[in-house]
Design an enzyme around this catalytic site. Structure first.
Site, PDB file in Angstrom:
ATOM      1  N   SER A 183       0.815  -1.212   0.000  1.00 29.66           N
ATOM      2  CA  SER A 183       0.000   0.000   0.000  1.00 29.66           C
ATOM      3  C   SER A 183       0.847   1.258   0.000  1.00 29.66           C
ATOM      4  CB  SER A 183      -0.914   0.013   1.232  1.00 29.66           C
ATOM      5  OG  SER A 183      -0.145   0.029   2.417  1.00 29.66           O
ATOM      6  N   HIS A 190      -2.749  -3.437  -5.697  1.00 27.97           N
ATOM      7  CA  HIS A 190      -3.103  -2.981  -4.354  1.00 27.97           C
ATOM      8  C   HIS A 190      -4.607  -3.076  -4.121  1.00 27.97           C
ATOM      9  CE1 HIS A 190      -3.596   0.578  -1.384  1.00 27.97           C
ATOM     10  NE2 HIS A 190      -3.513  -0.566  -0.748  1.00 27.97           N
ATOM     11  N   GLU A 218      -5.876  -1.008  -7.249  1.00 22.61           N
ATOM     12  CA  GLU A 218      -4.924  -0.166  -7.959  1.00 22.61           C
ATOM     13  C   GLU A 218      -3.874  -1.050  -8.642  1.00 22.61           C
ATOM     14  OE1 GLU A 218      -4.532   4.011  -5.548  1.00 22.61           O
ATOM     15  OE2 GLU A 218      -3.550   2.265  -4.651  1.00 22.61           O
ATOM     16  N   ASN A 248      -4.029   6.432  -1.336  1.00 18.08           N
ATOM     17  CA  ASN A 248      -3.394   6.818  -0.074  1.00 18.08           C
ATOM     18  C   ASN A 248      -2.749   8.192  -0.149  1.00 18.08           C
ATOM     19  OD1 ASN A 248      -4.013   4.754   1.727  1.00 18.08           O
ATOM     20  ND2 ASN A 248      -2.382   3.441   0.973  1.00 18.08           N
TER      21      ASN A 248
END
Length: 502
Positions: free
Chosen positions: A123, A144, A156, A194
Site C-alpha cells: 500500500s 493494491h 490499484e 493513499n
C-alpha cells in the site's frame, strides 16, 4: 497471458487478512488459488477462515452451495514458495517490509516461468524499490487491494518504471475477473488513493490544531453539509491512528516534504500516546467495548437568544439576500449601528471581510452557503465578536429546525477548506500524470467512499471558487500548504472543468 482462461491459477503469498481476501475474490472469480504462508499452519488457518466466509455467503443466499464447493476444491496449500512455480500470476500480500518483499520476489524468480507476473499488494512501498534486485523487473507490478477486500471494489494496478504495459493490462483484466474495478496508477508514494486521501484527514487535523473547530463539529459539517459517510476524525479513529499517521508520514517524506501533505503535532501526539481510535477505546473520541462513542460531544450551537429581527449586509450579496429572504428577516439598506451584520465569504475569514468592507467586526457574523445547508449551517465570527449578535443570528438560522455549528474565525470555514484541499491534491495528481482525471475520481469514490470524485467536487464548488479559497488561505496563512495546483489554476482562469485534459 489469458487471465480469463478456465482454471487460471493465482498464487497468493501471505494468509493474513489481505491475503485471505485476495484468495477469496480470486476463487469467486473462478480462479484456482495456491496459498502460501511462511508461518507453520498459517496457510491452513487462512484457508479455514476463507471457507467460513464463503459458507456464510451461502447462508445469506449470495452464493450457491455447489459453487462454493467448487471454490473449496480450487484452493490448495503451498508448503514452500517453490510450490507456486506453476502459477502464471503470484500476488504477494505480506506486511510492509521492503527487504522481506525483495527476498520473496528473489525466491519466486527461481521457480516461476519466465513470463509469469509477480505482483505486490503493497500500500505504500515503491514498486521500483521492490523490483530493484529482480532479474526481470518488467514483469513486476503492484496490485493494491483495499481492506476488507471482498467488500472494497477498487484495485490499484501500479506500474513501476520498468513494468511492461502488457503486465499492467493482464493484472487489470485479472482484477476484473475477481470482481474488482481496476485503476492503473503510476508508481509514486502512496500511489493514488493513499496519497489523495491525505487532504481529508490532515486538513481536518489542521482545523483542530488551529482551534477553529472540535472533531465533532468538523465531522458533523462534512457528513451533513458535504455528504461524506464519515467525518475525518471518526474515519481516523476507525482506520486507526497507528495506520493513518505512519502512512501520512510515508507520503509526506516520499514527496520530499511538500507542505500540502504535512500533518500536525496533534496527529503525532495521538500516535505516541497510544490513542489509536476504536481499537484502544480512545482517539479523537472515547469508545466503549462495542465501538460506540462515549459521552458524544455535540456539534450544535444551542442558544435561548431571540432570533434577530433585523440585519444588514457587509456587502451586496444576491445569494445571501435570497437566503435571508426565506427566513423572514428584515434587511436594512445600511448598518443601523446595533443589528448583526452578515456576510457569506468564499475563502476569506470574518476578520478579512471586516477589514475590507469596514463592517463592525463585533457584530459581523459570517455564514457558509457553499455546501448543503438543509440540515446544518456553519457560522463564524472574528476575535472580539459580540456573543449576543452571534447568538441572535444562530437563533434565526435555527428557527426552522436547521442545526447550527458556530466555529472560530477560519479562511474558508470548514467545508470550503476541506473540499478545496481534497480537490487541489487531486488536481496535482492529474497534473503530474499519476492517473487520468476519470480514474482519479473513480478511485477516490471506490477506495475512500467519497460522495463524489474530488475533481467532480471541484466542479460542484466551481473551479474559480475553489481557486479563490486556496488563494485566500495561502495569502492569509502565508503557507504554501495551500498553493493551488497549476492544473486547477489554469482551468479556473479559462473557465474549464477540473476534468478537462491537456
Amino acid at each position: 497471458m489469458d487471465v480469463k482462461a478456465e482454471g487460471f491459477a493465482v498464487g497468493v503469498v501471505g494468509a493474513g487478512a489481505m491475503g485471505q481476501g485476495i484468495a477469496q475474490v480470486a476463487l469467486e472469480g473462478g480462479c484456482k488459488v495456491v496459498l502460501h504462508d511462511a508461518k507453520p499452519g498459517g496457510a491452513e488457518a487462512g484457508r479455514e477462515l476463507i471457507f467460513g466466509r464463503l459458507d456464510r455467503l451461502v447462508e445469506k443466499g449470495r452464493l450457491q452451495a455447489d459453487a462454493v464447493a467448487g471454490m473449496k476444491e480450487s484452493l490448495s496449500i503451498a508448503p514452500a514458495l517453490a510450490d507456486l512455480g506453476s502459477c502464471p500470476v503470484v500476488v504477494e500480500a505480506v506486511f510492509e517490509d521492503l527487504e522481506l518483499k525483495r527476498s520473496i520476489f528473489a525466491e519466486l524468480e527461481k521457480h516461476v516461468a519466465e513470463d509469469a507476473i509477480l505482483a505486490s499488494n503493497t500500500s505504500s512501498l515503491p514498486i521500483a524499490a521492490i523490483a530493484r534486485n529482480c532479474a526481470r523487473p518488467q514483469r513486476v507490478a503492484g496490485m493494491h487491494f483495499f481492506n476488507p477486500v471482498p467488500l472494497m471494489k477498487l484495485v490499484e494496478i501500479i506500474k513501476g518504471p520498468e513494468t511492461a504495459d502488457d503486465v499492467a493490462v493482464a493484472l487489470a483484466e485479472l482484477g476484473k475477473r475477481m470482481g474488482r474495478t481496476p485503476v492503473t496508477v503510476q508508481d509514486a508514494p502512496g500511489f493514488l488513493v493513499n496519497m489523495g486521501g491525505r487532504a481529508y484527514t490532515t486538513e481536518g487535523m489542521r482545523l483542530i490544531h488551529e482551534s477553529v473547530a472540535t472533531p465533532a463539529q468538523i465531522d458533523a459539517v462534512m457528513k451533513e453539509c458535504c455528504g461524506f459517510r464519515m467525518g475525518p476524525c471518526e474515519l481516523m479513529d476507525l482506520t486507526g491512528i497507528d495506520v493513518n499517521y505512519p502512512v501520512s508520514m510515508i507520503v509526506y517524506e516520499g514527496y520530499l516534504h511538500d507542505p500540502r501533505l504535512k500533518t500536525v503535532p496533534l496527529h503525532k501526539a495521538l500516535y505516541e500516546a497510544g490513542r489509536l481510535g476504536r481499537k484502544t477505546k480512545a482517539g479523537h473520541y472515547r469508545y466503549d467495548n462495542k465501538g460506540n462513542v462515549l459521552d458524544a460531544p455535540s456539534p450544535d450551537h444551542v442558544t435561548d437568544a431571540a432570533p434577530a429581527a433585523t440585519v444588514s449586509l457587509a456587502e451586496p450579496d444576491a445569494a445571501l439576500e435570497k437566503f435571508l429572504g426565506g427566513l423572514g428577516v428584515k434587511i436594512t439598506a445600511s448598518d443601523d449601528g446595533s443589528s448583526p451584520i452578515l456576510c457569506a465569504p468564499i475563502g476569506e475569514d470574518a476578520t478579512s471581510v471586516a477589514v475590507r468592507t469596514g463592517a463592525d467586526h463585533r457584530r459581523l457574523v459570517a455564514i457558509d452557503l457553499s455546501a448543503d445547508i438543509s440540515k446544518r449551517i456553519t457560522i463564524m465570527t472574528a476575535p472580539g465578536a459580540d456573543a449576543a449578535a452571534r447568538d441572535s443570528v444562530a437563533a434565526l438560522l435555527a428557527k426552522d429546525g436547521c442545526k447550527v455549528t458556530a466555529i472560530k474565525d477560519s479562511p474558508g470555514f470548514i467545508a470550503q477548506r476541506l473540499r478545496a484541499m481534497i480537490g487541489n491534491l487531486s488536481c496535482e495528481m492529474a497534473q503530474v500524470g499519476l492517473a487520468s482525471p476519470e480514474e482519479i475520481d473513480l478511485a477516490m469514490t471506490l477506495g475512500l467512499n467519497y460522495p463524489q470524485g474530488p475533481l467532480a467536487m471541484v466542479d460542484a464548488m466551481g473551479t474559480r471558487a475553489t481557486l479563490r479559497v486556496l488563494e485566500q488561505l495561502q495569502a492569509l496563512t502565508g503557507e504554501d500548504r495551500y498553493r493551488p495546483s497549476l492544473w486547477l489554476r489554469r482551468r479556473a482562469l479559462l473557465g474549464l472543468s477540473a476534468k478537462t485534459a491537456g
